[in-house]
Enzyme design. Structure first.
Site, mmCIF file in Angstrom:
data_model
loop_
_atom_site.group_PDB
_atom_site.id
_atom_site.type_symbol
_atom_site.label_atom_id
_atom_site.label_comp_id
_atom_site.label_asym_id
_atom_site.label_seq_id
_atom_site.Cartn_x
_atom_site.Cartn_y
_atom_site.Cartn_z
ATOM 1 N N ASP A 36 29.114 26.353 11.460
ATOM 2 C CA ASP A 36 29.423 26.754 10.088
ATOM 3 C C ASP A 36 30.340 27.980 10.099
ATOM 4 O O ASP A 36 29.971 29.040 10.623
ATOM 5 C CB ASP A 36 28.116 27.087 9.356
ATOM 6 C CG ASP A 36 28.255 27.033 7.850
ATOM 7 O OD1 ASP A 36 29.372 27.253 7.347
ATOM 8 O OD2 ASP A 36 27.247 26.786 7.169
ATOM 9 N N ASP A 37 31.540 27.835 9.543
ATOM 10 C CA ASP A 37 32.494 28.946 9.412
ATOM 11 C C ASP A 37 33.013 29.460 10.757
ATOM 12 O O ASP A 37 33.360 30.643 10.882
ATOM 13 C CB ASP A 37 31.874 30.120 8.638
ATOM 14 C CG ASP A 37 31.520 29.764 7.206
ATOM 15 O OD1 ASP A 37 31.923 28.690 6.741
ATOM 16 O OD2 ASP A 37 30.829 30.566 6.549
ATOM 17 N N CYS A 74 32.938 24.376 2.658
ATOM 18 C CA CYS A 74 31.935 23.648 3.431
ATOM 19 C C CYS A 74 31.491 22.322 2.818
ATOM 20 O O CYS A 74 31.488 21.298 3.491
ATOM 21 C CB CYS A 74 30.726 24.537 3.704
ATOM 22 S SG CYS A 74 29.905 25.175 2.229
ATOM 23 N N ARG A 78 31.722 18.563 4.494
ATOM 24 C CA ARG A 78 30.531 17.815 4.890
ATOM 25 C C ARG A 78 30.493 16.440 4.234
ATOM 26 O O ARG A 78 30.004 15.473 4.827
ATOM 27 C CB ARG A 78 29.283 18.633 4.550
ATOM 28 C CG ARG A 78 29.149 19.860 5.436
ATOM 29 C CD ARG A 78 28.269 20.955 4.847
ATOM 30 N NE ARG A 78 28.515 22.187 5.562
ATOM 31 C CZ ARG A 78 27.812 22.606 6.621
ATOM 32 N NH1 ARG A 78 26.779 21.904 7.047
ATOM 33 N NH2 ARG A 78 28.120 23.722 7.238
ATOM 34 N N LYS A 136 21.861 22.505 7.824
ATOM 35 C CA LYS A 136 22.366 22.625 6.451
ATOM 36 C C LYS A 136 22.959 21.308 5.961
ATOM 37 O O LYS A 136 23.872 20.769 6.579
ATOM 38 C CB LYS A 136 23.415 23.739 6.412
ATOM 39 C CG LYS A 136 24.163 23.893 5.103
ATOM 40 C CD LYS A 136 25.096 25.082 5.185
ATOM 41 C CE LYS A 136 26.261 24.970 4.239
ATOM 42 N NZ LYS A 136 27.188 26.103 4.344
ATOM 43 N N HIS A 138 23.563 20.430 2.055
ATOM 44 C CA HIS A 138 24.466 20.887 0.992
ATOM 45 C C HIS A 138 25.270 19.750 0.353
ATOM 46 O O HIS A 138 26.417 19.938 -0.048
ATOM 47 C CB HIS A 138 25.414 21.972 1.526
ATOM 48 C CG HIS A 138 25.959 22.871 0.445
ATOM 49 N ND1 HIS A 138 27.095 23.620 0.600
ATOM 50 C CD2 HIS A 138 25.509 23.121 -0.824
ATOM 51 C CE1 HIS A 138 27.335 24.304 -0.499
ATOM 52 N NE2 HIS A 138 26.388 24.019 -1.384
ATOM 53 N N HIS A 227 27.535 31.425 9.495
ATOM 54 C CA HIS A 227 27.599 31.653 8.059
ATOM 55 C C HIS A 227 26.881 32.959 7.704
ATOM 56 O O HIS A 227 25.934 33.369 8.385
ATOM 57 C CB HIS A 227 26.947 30.475 7.327
ATOM 58 C CG HIS A 227 27.195 30.431 5.864
ATOM 59 N ND1 HIS A 227 26.506 31.220 4.966
ATOM 60 C CD2 HIS A 227 28.050 29.681 5.112
ATOM 61 C CE1 HIS A 227 26.932 30.960 3.741
ATOM 62 N NE2 HIS A 227 27.872 30.032 3.798
ATOM 63 N N ASP A 333 33.133 23.306 10.144
ATOM 64 C CA ASP A 333 33.386 22.726 8.818
ATOM 65 C C ASP A 333 34.592 23.330 8.114
ATOM 66 O O ASP A 333 35.166 22.706 7.226
ATOM 67 C CB ASP A 333 32.142 22.848 7.931
ATOM 68 C CG ASP A 333 31.716 24.290 7.680
ATOM 69 O OD1 ASP A 333 32.171 25.195 8.404
ATOM 70 O OD2 ASP A 333 30.908 24.511 6.755
ATOM 71 N N ASN A 334 34.969 24.541 8.469
ATOM 72 C CA ASN A 334 36.128 25.211 7.870
ATOM 73 C C ASN A 334 36.383 26.489 8.652
ATOM 74 O O ASN A 334 35.666 26.797 9.606
ATOM 75 C CB ASN A 334 35.914 25.522 6.381
ATOM 76 C CG ASN A 334 34.573 26.150 6.063
ATOM 77 O OD1 ASN A 334 33.746 25.547 5.370
ATOM 78 N ND2 ASN A 334 34.312 27.343 6.574
ATOM 79 N N LYS A 388 38.714 30.845 5.611
ATOM 80 C CA LYS A 388 37.909 29.988 4.735
ATOM 81 C C LYS A 388 38.282 30.191 3.254
ATOM 82 O O LYS A 388 38.682 31.278 2.851
ATOM 83 C CB LYS A 388 36.426 30.314 4.935
ATOM 84 C CG LYS A 388 35.457 29.545 4.047
ATOM 85 C CD LYS A 388 34.039 30.013 4.309
ATOM 86 C CE LYS A 388 33.045 29.360 3.343
ATOM 87 N NZ LYS A 388 31.654 29.786 3.623
#
Length: 589
Positions: A36-37, A74, A78, A136, A138, A227, A333-334, A388
């Site tokens: 994540d991130d 994100c 996803r 996660k 989301h 994150h 994811d980004n 991001k």
């Protein structure tokens, strides 16, 4: 040879023929690891100073992608990862928490996966795979939207943009709580919870419990690392003491040079600029430098801790004889998170009210709250521009590694690829069919020819791929990229870049190549119309919209109580005027 002898020979060979056919039909286990991130240059294999030996080992024996892209946000990423369909067509064209109020409920902005998309997990489940998820999600909060209703046999997930890594605790005041679910039902967390460790523990438990049925498995681990809030065990944090003392400019340059040395970008490429208005390292006090460096040390430690626990999963699969038949997909994811929540009015008071500390001595440990801010995020995105939330390469270009069974191409590929490509690639590796009928067809392309060394690219020079999230948008066509970044850091203008020569997006070609610019603008407009992109309203700001949406939702949720309170107060006031004088006269008499 007579018939009798032929029959005897066939009888002898038949078991071997059957075994050979069965061996060819063995389907791989698939482990999808989503960080994540994590920025383009955050893994060691991509030039980082952060220790990620287990991820690096997978990269060394597989295919490392240097031109892979995701959405800058994100939830849209996803959605595409799970469905192989554009995020708008999948129902999540923006972060649900910050989408403009006028967009909510529109087809591309449902805030959950649309009913007419099918997840890769559902298709694998139908093909006989055991399917697991931890981390996660989301992609929807109700019982019809959680992983248990979207193809996962077992799942332990968070449905929010993030949460604390040490306990069941929200990380932003836009949430009342951190909502965790196991197999679709609300659940708590153990006392010894740490997100990366727990996700791997649960994954191993799920895989172990399913071994007896003999099915291959698909395991999706969506880590919270790195994150906000950035948190890690002290033993990992201490390894990075002093590593970031020279600041973000030195780190950006170091990562940039490492990317060139590894052949990830052209040798004559220029480093992408930092957005205007960011803080200068040399303008900080020594105390401020120490705090910023410690925050980045926690970030590095959180990433190394994630890698450590990935190593535990790899060790388990080796010990149980499952490693050789497992495909690993490792990605982000980004781009890196630039947010500074403390810049929002009242946020520090909220931190105090819920028990978070910003003390430098315990930063990253349980009860603390850390983040790296836009300056170190720009370094993590090196050599790209922005990070991001934005459509610059720093927000879209992220690491991707494929390794293990089916992956015969070792080394780096600069072929363009996109996050929608992961789902069809997984289905190809599993020998599973895509959804038919009225379901949205996958528009991503299988990367299997690429990772098997059968092709050098899966997109032709004239193929175009569009992306839009919160007004930030891009269109890729061959080596070229059309891009728009919105205020406050962008100017809402369209630019054209040659990414093969200029991954830092330093030389705008829109005036030099007007025909190409016009062609790509027309292709973007066609893409936006096709998937249902809605333009953001004038003055839209993603971070400010979070607060606006929260206030709106609170008022909508609690309006009956507020109306009742107003009526009661109004009644009391009316009674005071109506009966007050008479009561006062009686008291005086």
């Amino acid at each position: 040879m007579n018939i009798f002898n032929s029959s005897k020979l066939a009888a002898v060979l038949l078991p071997f023929i059957v075994l050979s056919a069965q061996a060819q039909e063995v389907r791989p286990n698939i482990v999808l690891i989503l960080a994540d991130d994590v920025g383009f240059s955050d893994f060691g294999a991509y030039g980082s100073e952060i220790a990620t030996p287990n991820i690096d080992a997978l990269a060394a024996s597989g295919t490392l992608f240097s031109n892979f892209h995701a959405s800058p946000i994100c939830a849209p990423s996803r959605a595409m990862l799970m469905t192989g369909v554009d995020s708008h067509l999948a129902g999540i064209g923006n972060l649900p928490e910050s989408a403009p109020l006028e967009h909510r409920g529109k087809p591309g902005y449902l805030g959950r996966l649309s009913d007419d998309v099918v997840t890769v997990a559902s298709l694998l489940q139908q093909a006989g795979y055991d399917t697991y998820m931890t981390g996660k999600w989301h992609l929807g909060h109700d019982e019809k939207s959680l992983p248990s209703a979207r193809g996962f046999d077992r799942s332990f997930v968070l449905d929010a943009s993030g949460a604390d890594n040490w306990e069941k605790k929200t990380y932003l005041p836009i949430y009342d709580d951190a909502d965790w679910f196991e197999d679709g039902k609300p659940t708590g967390l153990p006392d010894d919870f740490y997100s990366s460790k727990f996700f791997v523990d649960k994954t191993i438990d799920y895989i172990e419990s399913g071994k007896k049925d003999g099915n291959p498995f698909f395991s999706y681990i969506a880590f919270q690392a790195v994150h906000i809030p950035v948190q890690a065990p002290r033993e990992f944090i201490e390894k990075y003491d002093g590593v970031y003392a020279d600041g973000w400019d030195a780190l950006r340059e170091s990562r940039f040079r490492a990317a060139i040395e590894r052949g990830l970008i052209a040798a004559d490429a220029e480093l992408g600029p930092m957005p205007r208005g960011l803080v200068e390292w040399e303008g900080l006090t020594e105390k401020e430098k120490q705090f910023r460096a410690k925050s980045m040390a926690v970030n590095a430690a959180m990433l190394e801790a994630m890698d450590f626990h990935i190593g535990r999963l790899v060790a388990y699969l080796k010990e149980t004889g499952q490693f050789e038949n497992t495909v690993f997909i490792v990605m982000s994811d980004n781009g890196p998170e630039p947010g500074d929540p403390t810049a929002t009015f009242g946020f520090n008071q909220w931190l105090w009210s819920v028990g978070y500390s910003r003390d430098i001595e315990t930063l990253g440990e349980k009860g603390s709250y850390a983040f790296i801010g836009p300056e170190f995020a720009s370094a993590a995105a090196s050599p790209g521009a922005f990070f991001k939330l934005h459509a610059g390469e720093g927000g879209l270009r992220v690491p991707l590694i494929l390794s293990g069974a089916h992956v015969t191409r070792e080394g780096t590929t600069g072929a363009f690829s996109f996050i929608k490509d992961i789902a069809p690639t997984i289905l190809d590796m599993a020998g599973a069919a895509q959804a038919g009928g009225s379901a949205q067809p996958m528009t991503g392309r299988s990367l299997l020819p690429l990772i098997r060394g059968e092709a050098d690219r899966v997109y032709a020079e004239t193929d175009s791929v569009g992306i839009e999230a919160a007004g930030n948008a891009a269109l890729f066509r061959g080596d070229y990229k059309l891009v728009r970044n919105m205020p406050p850091l962008g100017d809402a203008k369209w630019y054209l870049y040659d990414l093969a020569r200029d991954p830092g997006e330093t030389n705008d070609l829109s005036a030099a190549q007007p025909e190409l610019f016009a062609t790509m603008m027309a292709e973007y407009e066609a893409y936006a119309a096709r998937v249902g992109v809605l333009e953001v309203p004038e003055g839209y700001d993603q971070m400010a919209q979070l607060t606006t949406n929260r206030i709106h939702d609170q008022l909508r949720e609690k309006w009956p109580a507020l109306v009742a309170l107003v009526l009661v107060l109004g009644g009391l006031v009316w009674a005071g005027f109506a009966f007050g004088p008479r009561l006062w006269r009686r008291l005086r008499s």
